[in-house]
Scaffold this motif. Sequence first.
Motif, mmCIF file in Angstrom:
data_model
loop_
_atom_site.group_PDB
_atom_site.id
_atom_site.type_symbol
_atom_site.label_atom_id
_atom_site.label_comp_id
_atom_site.label_asym_id
_atom_site.label_seq_id
_atom_site.Cartn_x
_atom_site.Cartn_y
_atom_site.Cartn_z
ATOM 1 N N SER A 1 -17.967 80.233 61.965
ATOM 2 C CA SER A 1 -18.490 79.000 60.832
ATOM 3 C C SER A 1 -20.563 79.153 60.850
ATOM 4 O O SER A 1 -21.047 79.326 59.536
ATOM 5 N N LEU A 2 -20.601 79.129 62.520
ATOM 6 C CA LEU A 2 -21.922 79.542 62.617
ATOM 7 C C LEU A 2 -22.613 81.089 61.515
ATOM 8 O O LEU A 2 -23.349 81.042 61.517
ATOM 9 N N ALA A 3 -22.151 82.238 61.896
ATOM 10 C CA ALA A 3 -22.341 83.363 62.162
ATOM 11 C C ALA A 3 -22.613 83.528 60.441
ATOM 12 O O ALA A 3 -23.118 83.851 59.763
ATOM 13 N N LEU A 4 -21.645 82.645 59.580
ATOM 14 C CA LEU A 4 -21.772 82.902 58.048
ATOM 15 C C LEU A 4 -22.708 81.436 57.768
ATOM 16 O O LEU A 4 -23.794 81.627 56.643
ATOM 17 N N MET A 5 -23.086 80.217 58.164
ATOM 18 C CA MET A 5 -24.465 79.531 58.148
ATOM 19 C C MET A 5 -26.037 79.906 58.747
ATOM 20 O O MET A 5 -26.736 79.714 57.592
ATOM 21 N N TYR B 1 -7.628 76.513 72.009
ATOM 22 C CA TYR B 1 -9.329 76.369 73.007
ATOM 23 C C TYR B 1 -9.244 77.809 71.966
ATOM 24 O O TYR B 1 -10.803 77.330 71.132
ATOM 25 N N THR B 2 -9.152 79.198 71.902
ATOM 26 C CA THR B 2 -9.671 80.425 71.581
ATOM 27 C C THR B 2 -9.541 80.163 69.655
ATOM 28 O O THR B 2 -10.788 80.895 69.889
ATOM 29 N N THR B 3 -8.543 79.709 69.232
ATOM 30 C CA THR B 3 -8.026 79.104 68.180
ATOM 31 C C THR B 3 -9.947 78.166 67.859
ATOM 32 O O THR B 3 -10.720 79.143 66.181
ATOM 33 N N PHE B 4 -10.302 77.380 68.290
ATOM 34 C CA PHE B 4 -10.916 76.559 67.576
ATOM 35 C C PHE B 4 -12.202 77.944 68.057
ATOM 36 O O PHE B 4 -13.634 77.236 67.180
ATOM 37 N N SER B 5 -12.624 78.232 68.957
ATOM 38 C CA SER B 5 -13.629 79.025 69.612
ATOM 39 C C SER B 5 -14.165 79.908 68.353
ATOM 40 O O SER B 5 -15.257 79.835 67.893
ATOM 41 N N ILE B 6 -12.768 80.669 67.863
ATOM 42 C CA ILE B 6 -13.719 81.628 66.998
ATOM 43 C C ILE B 6 -13.829 80.473 65.868
ATOM 44 O O ILE B 6 -14.601 81.575 65.154
#
Length: 71
Positions: free
Chosen positions: A33-37, A23-28
Amino acid sequence: MEKVAIILPELRLMIATGFLGAYTTFSIYGLQSLALMRSSNLLTATGYWLGSAILEIFSVQLVLTIAKFCR
């Protein structure tokens, strides 16, 4: 009456640890990904997204191959 454990405590701990780790790995992964976009760095975001997915598939295949030889 005595309580009877349906799931062994060790198995419960292993499942909980695996779930929380995933869960934490997928969240990060999603957050990065969102921050880069959002920073308009679409090429880097796409590379990160595809690279992570390809590396994950490769890693699963590697573990399955190693497990096959360790039987």
